[in-house]
Design a protein around this motif. Sequence first.
Motif, PDB file in Angstrom:
ATOM      1  N   GLU A  57     -57.319  -2.839   2.438  1.00 39.90           N
ATOM      2  CA  GLU A  57     -57.456  -2.564   3.908  1.00 39.90           C
ATOM      3  C   GLU A  57     -56.241  -2.951   4.784  1.00 39.90           C
ATOM      4  OE1 GLU A  57     -58.701  -5.076   2.204  1.00 39.90           O
ATOM      5  OE2 GLU A  57     -58.726  -6.856   3.240  1.00 39.90           O
ATOM      6  N   THR A  62     -53.841   2.057   5.445  1.00 38.80           N
ATOM      7  CA  THR A  62     -54.804   2.757   6.068  1.00 38.80           C
ATOM      8  C   THR A  62     -54.791   3.238   7.501  1.00 38.80           C
ATOM      9  OG1 THR A  62     -55.551   0.345   6.904  1.00 38.80           O
ATOM     10  CG2 THR A  62     -56.545   1.165   4.631  1.00 38.80           C
ATOM     11  N   ILE A  86     -62.560  -1.752   6.543  1.00 36.83           N
ATOM     12  CA  ILE A  86     -62.000  -0.689   7.223  1.00 36.83           C
ATOM     13  C   ILE A  86     -62.953  -0.068   8.305  1.00 36.83           C
ATOM     14  CG2 ILE A  86     -61.080   1.657   6.955  1.00 36.83           C
ATOM     15  CD1 ILE A  86     -60.193   1.190   4.064  1.00 36.83           C
TER      16      ILE A  86
END
Length: 260
Positions: A57, A62, A86
């Motif tokens: 994450e 991301t 997330i």
Amino acid sequence: MKFISLSSGSSGNCYYIQSGGAKILIDAGVSTRYIKNALKQFDISIEEIDAVFITHEHTDHTYGVEVLSRNYNIPVFSNQLTTDNIISRNHIKRKDLFNSFDNEINIKDLNIHTFAVNHDAVNPVGYVINDRDTKFSVITDTGCITKDIYQEVKGSKAIVLESNHDIEMLQNGPYHYALKQRILSNVGHLSNDAAGKTAVKLINDGTVEIILGHISSTNNTYDMVFQSICYYLSANNMNIGQDVIIDIAKKCETSTMHIF
Ligand SMILES: [Zn+2]
Ligand SMILES: [Zn+2]
């Protein structure tokens, strides 16, 4: 199988893998606009991407994932803990695009499976990707290469391997004590030395292409990464170009297209 590093390092990671009709990304830590332009250099349209797979994450993996999935309807895959993290941290609206999978999935000609790595995230993973004749692996953001991790990537024809920092440069560098300890710990990042030792083992086990990545801009240089790998290879009578192809994946810069 074809591979391009679109960007690698703590300012954003994104790798492209293609085999037959399957086109996937691993991580989307850069903007969607950046990914679109990077792929365009290789005449690949962002609309052709089948799926994005997330290692963990952290933002450098991301950052662009929500806009990318929403704008282009691209499904995102990660394990349950990572997916939940997330979604909650980024207040994702199109939750339907975010999928959890245990540790194995097929996308057209690609078989994709994950394995646990040692990193300070909720459930960080590396990836092994197989098509009919090639095994390829991605292993970054790991504080160490355990026996279990090595067994997973052993026999890969090509691999993205973290070579994050020079230990001395990190120790003498500007980071505060706690951050230095975090990076050096077994749930931090892999040093040039650890990458060099792992590279030698991999080459002995048949790996012919190594792409060194996730290189720190504060605690490393591309020259030091290259000098370090050369040191470990020559100490083991291995030659770049003959025994192995070495590439260095750079930040905000595309690599060449590797075909293996
Ligand atoms: Zn990272
Ligand atoms: Zn990370």
